[in-house]
Design a protein around this motif. Structure first.
Motif, mmCIF file in Angstrom:
data_model
loop_
_atom_site.group_PDB
_atom_site.id
_atom_site.type_symbol
_atom_site.label_atom_id
_atom_site.label_comp_id
_atom_site.label_asym_id
_atom_site.label_seq_id
_atom_site.Cartn_x
_atom_site.Cartn_y
_atom_site.Cartn_z
ATOM 1 N N TYR A 77 3.264 46.447 20.265
ATOM 2 C CA TYR A 77 2.113 45.701 20.779
ATOM 3 C C TYR A 77 2.426 44.219 20.960
ATOM 4 O O TYR A 77 1.875 43.554 21.831
ATOM 5 N N ARG A 80 3.843 43.890 24.335
ATOM 6 C CA ARG A 80 2.874 44.178 25.396
ATOM 7 C C ARG A 80 1.848 43.055 25.552
ATOM 8 O O ARG A 80 1.177 42.973 26.573
ATOM 9 N N LEU A 93 -10.996 52.556 31.817
ATOM 10 C CA LEU A 93 -11.790 53.435 30.958
ATOM 11 C C LEU A 93 -13.112 53.733 31.664
ATOM 12 O O LEU A 93 -13.896 52.824 31.908
ATOM 13 N N ARG B 5 -13.519 40.493 11.858
ATOM 14 C CA ARG B 5 -14.058 40.713 13.190
ATOM 15 C C ARG B 5 -13.574 42.064 13.731
ATOM 16 O O ARG B 5 -14.333 42.836 14.301
ATOM 17 N N ILE B 6 -12.273 42.329 13.505
ATOM 18 C CA ILE B 6 -11.709 43.599 13.978
ATOM 19 C C ILE B 6 -12.379 44.767 13.261
ATOM 20 O O ILE B 6 -12.726 45.781 13.868
ATOM 21 N N ARG B 9 -15.880 45.238 14.639
ATOM 22 C CA ARG B 9 -15.832 45.836 15.983
ATOM 23 C C ARG B 9 -15.461 47.308 15.906
ATOM 24 O O ARG B 9 -15.986 48.126 16.659
ATOM 25 N N ARG B 20 -21.437 58.390 22.524
ATOM 26 C CA ARG B 20 -20.880 58.493 23.873
ATOM 27 C C ARG B 20 -20.208 59.835 24.092
ATOM 28 O O ARG B 20 -20.186 60.359 25.193
ATOM 29 N N ASN B 21 -19.626 60.389 23.045
ATOM 30 C CA ASN B 21 -18.979 61.693 23.163
ATOM 31 C C ASN B 21 -19.821 62.724 22.413
ATOM 32 O O ASN B 21 -19.343 63.415 21.520
ATOM 33 N N GLU B 204 -7.540 57.217 26.622
ATOM 34 C CA GLU B 204 -8.099 55.983 26.059
ATOM 35 C C GLU B 204 -7.108 55.338 25.089
ATOM 36 O O GLU B 204 -6.868 54.127 25.128
ATOM 37 N N ILE B 207 -4.166 53.869 27.026
ATOM 38 C CA ILE B 207 -4.461 52.594 27.677
ATOM 39 C C ILE B 207 -4.463 51.472 26.648
ATOM 40 O O ILE B 207 -3.894 50.404 26.862
ATOM 41 N N MET B 208 -5.068 51.733 25.496
ATOM 42 C CA MET B 208 -5.097 50.704 24.459
ATOM 43 C C MET B 208 -3.679 50.317 24.056
ATOM 44 O O MET B 208 -3.367 49.142 23.879
ATOM 45 N N ARG B 209 -2.828 51.324 23.920
ATOM 46 C CA ARG B 209 -1.434 51.039 23.566
ATOM 47 C C ARG B 209 -0.781 50.181 24.633
ATOM 48 O O ARG B 209 -0.050 49.246 24.338
ATOM 49 N N LEU B 210 -1.048 50.527 25.896
ATOM 50 C CA LEU B 210 -0.369 49.834 27.001
ATOM 51 C C LEU B 210 -0.800 48.377 27.127
ATOM 52 O O LEU B 210 -0.017 47.537 27.563
ATOM 53 N N VAL B 211 -2.034 48.072 26.776
ATOM 54 C CA VAL B 211 -2.474 46.683 26.931
ATOM 55 C C VAL B 211 -2.182 45.849 25.680
ATOM 56 O O VAL B 211 -2.589 44.696 25.604
ATOM 57 N N THR B 213 -2.737 46.671 22.246
ATOM 58 C CA THR B 213 -3.557 46.783 21.047
ATOM 59 C C THR B 213 -2.669 47.303 19.914
ATOM 60 O O THR B 213 -1.894 48.228 20.132
ATOM 61 N N SER B 214 -2.766 46.701 18.741
ATOM 62 C CA SER B 214 -1.905 47.148 17.651
ATOM 63 C C SER B 214 -2.384 48.511 17.156
ATOM 64 O O SER B 214 -3.548 48.869 17.296
ATOM 65 N N ASN B 215 -1.455 49.253 16.580
ATOM 66 C CA ASN B 215 -1.769 50.611 16.119
ATOM 67 C C ASN B 215 -2.936 50.641 15.141
ATOM 68 O O ASN B 215 -3.776 51.527 15.196
ATOM 69 N N VAL B 217 -5.477 48.631 14.976
ATOM 70 C CA VAL B 217 -6.748 48.426 15.674
ATOM 71 C C VAL B 217 -7.130 49.687 16.469
ATOM 72 O O VAL B 217 -8.308 50.005 16.607
#
Lengths: 233, 299
Positions: A77, A80, A93, B5-6, B9, B20-21, B204, B207-211, B213-215, B217
């Motif tokens: 991360y 990235r 998403l 904060r994390i 969230r 949502r699911n 999902e 995508i989080m991994r690709l942008v 986001t740490s594991n 989080v």
């Protein structure tokens, strides 16, 4: 000094396919580079090596001082966050709005809400989508979805923007608009751009550095080049 | 501030994601509800069986008779000697006069016979009532007592007690294995259902991994979601346990068909079972999510 450096890089997949063979590339900060080639020439593999979606089988990949090959899974991360990635299929998403799709990146980094909002608005303004904050991805056209994807990629102000066939699913006019957005990011923010594409029109028109690949091997590297694959061979 | 904060969230995103699911959440929830009800029945039943065996074991005593003519100082000495033996829980002395009084009360025939005795005459024996700490070793303890000086006879229901103890041990072990197996099966079922939920959301996670986001989080909201599902899923089993146990207790009058088989009092017991269900549901849900999401975090 190179910002991105590939030294004798090989990528051989488990099934024996060699996607990248002995590639050497140096890219300076602020460069705009096209990586061209036919389908299955190793473009995508090369791009994926940059953001550590794939590990090189041999050789060195260094991005902004990080040795990508040696990066542990739980540290990926950090790399990235220095790289913005634009995908051919946008990877938005579906259950989040345009604003949320861009904002969740900064939220997941632990930014304060007060810091997030101006940056998201700024990124969305830059790609021309300020009016569609509350829309959901399925309410947008392909070009607009790609703009959201670009906004998401630049919201953290990365040093380098990696684009994997960003215009692959778009028509010529929309592609042109997307390229204008990417070009302006390169010029105005000084972001290094690396873009894999097989769109000849775009490459010929933009007159940027072109790196050509064939069967995983580097067959050409021209400043202000055009789309030519045969000549080099 | 940032970790807080994390965390906040993650909790809010986990909460949203449950709704949502919704259909997938409901699938996980029904699985949790059913398995926890089975676990609840197992816990309730085994606790009651355990309670009964404990009670019966507690009633088992070694009766130690002392010779009729033993003097009071000698009796004190024997009592001291008994108390220092290993495996002794309690020692109480019943004097022969007390035995006499007790027998008089018991029925008229005894009363008549005893009243025929001369003043001060008492051919009965005094005895000690001894309870032991470990019922498994009762035979050994009885043998040791028998060898003490001044002890006339020892009686603890030889044969029957050993058999009873071995049956109780068997029941206890069977219960422990059943409950453990059920908790394991529950964990497996819940974790599998959550895996399906997460499988449908792997893009999902991708995508989080690709942008960037740490594991941690990425994992946190899923872990909280598992915790929520587990906790929410334990509500129905908890209510079912409380109402049905209280109903059964009232209906059966607090016993299993015979006064020597008492039920555990509902107050306190049902709350303990409820707490166990809540904890099992939450932990298993959390752990199931954690295991499932980890799978998608490897490259």
């Amino acid at each position: 000094m190179s910002f991105i450096e590939l030294k004798n890089v090989y990528k051989v997949y488990k099934n024996g396919v060699t996607a990248v063979a002995d590639v050497n590339i140096n890219i300076k900060k602020g460069d705009f580079v096209f990586i061209i080639g036919q389908t299955a020439c190793g473009k995508s593999s090369l791009i994926k090596l940059l953001y550590r979606e794939e590990r090189p089988t041999k050789g060195q990949v260094i991005v902004g001082g990080i040795n990508v090959a040696k990066l542990k899974n739980n540290r990926v991360y950090k790399l990235r966050r220095k790289i913005g990635i634009v995908f051919q299929d946008y990877k938005l998403l579906p259950k989040l709005t345009v604003y949320e799709n861009v904002a969740f990146v900064l939220q997941s980094y632990g930014y304060k809400e007060a810091d997030i909002k101006p940056r998201v608005i700024d990124a969305l303004t830059r790609v021309g989508l300020k009016e569609k904050l509350r829309s959901f991805p399925n309410e947008l056209s392909g070009g607009e979805q790609q703009r959201v994807c670009i906004a998401r990629a630049i919201v953290n102000k990365p040093k380098v923007l990696v684009c994997d066939e960003p215009t692959g699913n778009l028509d010529a006019t929309t592609s042109k608009e997307i390229m204008n957005v990417i070009d302006s990011i390169n010029k105005e923010l000084g972001t290094t751009i690396i873009m894999a594409t097989h769109d000849q029109d775009i490459v010929n028109r933009m007159k940027k550095r072109v790196i050509a690949l064939k069967d995983g091997m580097l067959i050409g590297d021209w400043e202000k080049g055009s789309y030519k694959l045969d000549e080099a061979a | 501030m940032k970790p807080l904060r994390i965390l906040f969230r993650s909790i809010s995103s986990a909460f949203k994601s449950v709704f949502r699911n919704l259909s997938l959440s409901l699938a996980s929830l029904s699985c949790i509800v059913i398995t926890l009800i089975i676990v609840s029945v197992a816990i309730t039943f085994s606790s009651n069986v355990n309670n009964i065996t404990k009670k019966i074991e507690g009633d088992l005593t070694i009766v130690t008779f002392v010779k009729s003519e033993t003097e009071e100082t000698k009796i004190k000495e024997i009592e001291e000697n008994l108390k220092v033996l290993p495996n002794i829980e309690s020692v109480s002395f019943i004097s022969k006069d007390a035995v006499k009084e007790e027998m008089k009360e018991e029925n008229d025939t005894y009363k008549k016979i005893i009243e025929d005795w001369q003043e001060g005459e008492n051919p009965l024996d005094s005895y000690f009532l001894i309870t032991v700490k470990n019922i498994d070793d009762i035979g050994e303890t009885a043998a040791t007592i028998k060898n003490l000086e001044g002890v006339d006879a020892v009686n603890y229901g030889e044969g029957l007690v050993e058999e009873l103890v071995s049956v109780f041990n068997m029941i206890k072990n069977a219960m422990i294995i059943t409950v453990a197996a059920l908790v394991f099966v529950t964990a497996f079922l819940i974790s599998n259902t959550i895996k399906i939920t997460i499988y449908s959301r792997r893009s999902e996670i991708d995508i989080m991994r690709l942008v960037g986001t740490s594991n941690t989080v990425i994992k946190l909201p899923f872990i909280f979601e598992g915790l929520f599902l587990g906790a929410i899923g334990s509500i129905i089993p908890i209510l079912a346990t409380i109402y049905s146990y209280v109903f059964l207790y009232d209906k059966l009058g607090g016993i299993f068909f015979n006064p020597i088989l008492p039920m555990i009092e509902p107050y306190n017991f049902v709350f303990k079972v409820s707490l166990a269900l809540l904890v099992i549901g939450s932990i298993v849900g959390m752990f199931g999510s954690y295991k499932a999401v980890r799978k998608y975090l490897k490259i």
